[in-house]
Write a protein that holds these residues in place. Sequence first.
Motif, PDB file in Angstrom:
ATOM      1  N   LEU A  60      -9.113   3.468   0.462  1.00  0.00           N
ATOM      2  CA  LEU A  60      -8.033   3.906  -0.428  1.00  0.00           C
ATOM      3  C   LEU A  60      -8.495   4.641  -1.678  1.00  0.00           C
ATOM      4  O   LEU A  60      -7.659   5.149  -2.426  1.00  0.00           O
ATOM      5  N   ILE A  61      -9.806   4.721  -1.920  1.00  0.00           N
ATOM      6  CA  ILE A  61     -10.272   5.389  -3.129  1.00  0.00           C
ATOM      7  C   ILE A  61      -9.802   6.843  -3.170  1.00  0.00           C
ATOM      8  O   ILE A  61      -9.510   7.387  -4.243  1.00  0.00           O
ATOM      9  N   ILE A 105      -6.468   4.635  -5.434  1.00  0.00           N
ATOM     10  CA  ILE A 105      -6.161   3.201  -5.405  1.00  0.00           C
ATOM     11  C   ILE A 105      -7.478   2.438  -5.318  1.00  0.00           C
ATOM     12  O   ILE A 105      -8.313   2.728  -4.450  1.00  0.00           O
ATOM     13  N   THR A 106      -7.673   1.490  -6.213  1.00  0.00           N
ATOM     14  CA  THR A 106      -8.860   0.649  -6.151  1.00  0.00           C
ATOM     15  C   THR A 106      -8.484  -0.754  -5.691  1.00  0.00           C
ATOM     16  O   THR A 106      -7.341  -1.189  -5.839  1.00  0.00           O
ATOM     17  N   ALA A 107      -9.460  -1.442  -5.133  1.00  0.00           N
ATOM     18  CA  ALA A 107      -9.260  -2.826  -4.682  1.00  0.00           C
ATOM     19  C   ALA A 107     -10.486  -3.627  -5.103  1.00  0.00           C
ATOM     20  O   ALA A 107     -11.610  -3.287  -4.725  1.00  0.00           O
ATOM     21  N   ASN A 108     -10.268  -4.661  -5.886  1.00  0.00           N
ATOM     22  CA  ASN A 108     -11.364  -5.457  -6.423  1.00  0.00           C
ATOM     23  C   ASN A 108     -11.048  -6.946  -6.360  1.00  0.00           C
ATOM     24  O   ASN A 108      -9.898  -7.338  -6.136  1.00  0.00           O
ATOM     25  N   ILE A 109     -12.080  -7.746  -6.595  1.00  0.00           N
ATOM     26  CA  ILE A 109     -11.951  -9.202  -6.471  1.00  0.00           C
ATOM     27  C   ILE A 109     -12.363  -9.868  -7.770  1.00  0.00           C
ATOM     28  O   ILE A 109     -13.413  -9.556  -8.336  1.00  0.00           O
ATOM     29  N   ILE A 110     -11.536 -10.791  -8.243  1.00  0.00           N
ATOM     30  CA  ILE A 110     -11.880 -11.637  -9.380  1.00  0.00           C
ATOM     31  C   ILE A 110     -12.143 -13.042  -8.850  1.00  0.00           C
ATOM     32  O   ILE A 110     -11.396 -13.560  -8.015  1.00  0.00           O
ATOM     33  N   ALA A 111     -13.219 -13.642  -9.348  1.00  0.00           N
ATOM     34  CA  ALA A 111     -13.633 -14.957  -8.853  1.00  0.00           C
ATOM     35  C   ALA A 111     -13.786 -15.922 -10.018  1.00  0.00           C
ATOM     36  O   ALA A 111     -14.852 -15.996 -10.628  1.00  0.00           O
ATOM     37  N   PRO A 112     -12.726 -16.653 -10.338  1.00  0.00           N
ATOM     38  CA  PRO A 112     -12.847 -17.634 -11.427  1.00  0.00           C
ATOM     39  C   PRO A 112     -13.722 -18.810 -11.016  1.00  0.00           C
ATOM     40  O   PRO A 112     -13.847 -19.132  -9.830  1.00  0.00           O
ATOM     41  N   GLY A 113     -14.311 -19.436 -12.018  1.00  0.00           N
ATOM     42  CA  GLY A 113     -14.968 -20.708 -11.791  1.00  0.00           C
ATOM     43  C   GLY A 113     -14.009 -21.814 -12.181  1.00  0.00           C
ATOM     44  O   GLY A 113     -12.870 -21.854 -11.714  1.00  0.00           O
ATOM     45  N   VAL A 114     -14.417 -22.669 -13.064  1.00  0.00           N
ATOM     46  CA  VAL A 114     -13.553 -23.727 -13.577  1.00  0.00           C
ATOM     47  C   VAL A 114     -12.757 -23.149 -14.747  1.00  0.00           C
ATOM     48  O   VAL A 114     -13.341 -22.624 -15.697  1.00  0.00           O
ATOM     49  N   ALA A 115     -11.441 -23.218 -14.664  1.00  0.00           N
ATOM     50  CA  ALA A 115     -10.577 -22.676 -15.711  1.00  0.00           C
ATOM     51  C   ALA A 115      -9.915 -23.814 -16.485  1.00  0.00           C
ATOM     52  O   ALA A 115      -9.933 -24.971 -16.055  1.00  0.00           O
ATOM     53  N   GLY A 128      -2.985   3.240  -7.921  1.00  0.00           N
ATOM     54  CA  GLY A 128      -2.715   1.830  -7.654  1.00  0.00           C
ATOM     55  C   GLY A 128      -3.936   0.964  -7.896  1.00  0.00           C
ATOM     56  O   GLY A 128      -5.077   1.429  -7.844  1.00  0.00           O
ATOM     57  N   ARG A 129      -3.650  -0.293  -8.160  1.00  0.00           N
ATOM     58  CA  ARG A 129      -4.707  -1.272  -8.375  1.00  0.00           C
ATOM     59  C   ARG A 129      -4.364  -2.532  -7.581  1.00  0.00           C
ATOM     60  O   ARG A 129      -3.289  -3.122  -7.772  1.00  0.00           O
ATOM     61  N   ILE A 155       0.806  -1.224   0.000  1.00  0.00           N
ATOM     62  CA  ILE A 155       0.000   0.000   0.000  1.00  0.00           C
ATOM     63  C   ILE A 155       0.845   1.282   0.000  1.00  0.00           C
ATOM     64  O   ILE A 155       0.568   2.193  -0.794  1.00  0.00           O
ATOM     65  N   PRO A 156       1.879   1.409   0.838  1.00  0.00           N
ATOM     66  CA  PRO A 156       2.676   2.635   0.776  1.00  0.00           C
ATOM     67  C   PRO A 156       3.325   2.864  -0.593  1.00  0.00           C
ATOM     68  O   PRO A 156       3.454   4.014  -1.036  1.00  0.00           O
ATOM     69  N   HIS A 157       3.700   1.794  -1.270  1.00  0.00           N
ATOM     70  CA  HIS A 157       4.294   1.923  -2.603  1.00  0.00           C
ATOM     71  C   HIS A 157       3.250   2.367  -3.628  1.00  0.00           C
ATOM     72  O   HIS A 157       3.543   3.165  -4.525  1.00  0.00           O
ATOM     73  N   LEU A 158       2.027   1.851  -3.499  1.00  0.00           N
ATOM     74  CA  LEU A 158       0.955   2.270  -4.399  1.00  0.00           C
ATOM     75  C   LEU A 158       0.638   3.752  -4.189  1.00  0.00           C
ATOM     76  O   LEU A 158       0.416   4.496  -5.155  1.00  0.00           O
ATOM     77  N   LYS A 159       0.624   4.172  -2.944  1.00  0.00           N
ATOM     78  CA  LYS A 159       0.390   5.592  -2.650  1.00  0.00           C
ATOM     79  C   LYS A 159       1.502   6.459  -3.238  1.00  0.00           C
ATOM     80  O   LYS A 159       1.238   7.521  -3.816  1.00  0.00           O
TER      81      LYS A 159
END
Length: 240
Positions: free
Chosen positions: A173-174, A178-188, A133-134, A124-128
């Motif tokens: 952090l917005i 800086i944004t923070a999000n979640i990706i949720a794969p199913g079967v890859a 940051g993402r 986080i400090p590096h993103l700031k």
Amino acid sequence: MMLKKALVTGSAVGIGRAIALHLAGQGFDVAFHYKNSADAANQASQEAATYGIKSMALQADVTKPEQAQSLVETAAEKLGGLSVVVNNVGNYLEKLASQTSIKEWQEMIDSNLNATFYVTQTAIPHLKAAGWGRIVNFAFASAQHLIATDDQTAYRIAKTGIIIYTKSLAKELIKDNITANIIAPGVAENSVGLEETIPLLPNQRPARLKEICNAVDFFISPESEYITGQFLEVAGGWKL
């Protein structure tokens, strides 16, 4: 101009490798992370370098706080900063709750939730400092639903924790761009047991790794700066 420096955990093989190479193709300097797969990580890093970017392979056991912190600090130092962190590491366990050992429980929490926390807190400090940051964290399809399953209890609890942690960071952090999000794969396409699971999928095929990379693209895009704390399934309608 945006600083384009990325760290992807668990990027020697599989989804993490695909994401790190994809980012390299987008002009990001990339740090590949591995725990044991040194040869695969170095090979992936060399492939990334063919895009004309800076890349490296860094070893760490991110379930250990001091190693996770060292990984991030080394990546930021060698890359010349850090603007994107993708937390892809996380072991999986199918076991009844009553039969899960203490060691297995700790491994699920450590490799999923704690590793994500250790890496992100240090980053986080590096993103700031980068001015934008993402943060992209990984869950799994249906993890946002607070339901019990017969054989995924420890894993599901760890991933649910990641969702709450990510949403908390998103609110905080917005203001720092800086944004923070979640990706949720199913079967890859690299998932185990495809022969058994493909018939259960609505369109009879697993997710392509490129499709998961596309989800990462969406969240790290400059045009997505107002999109944060979101849960995006890449599952083709599975588990809906």
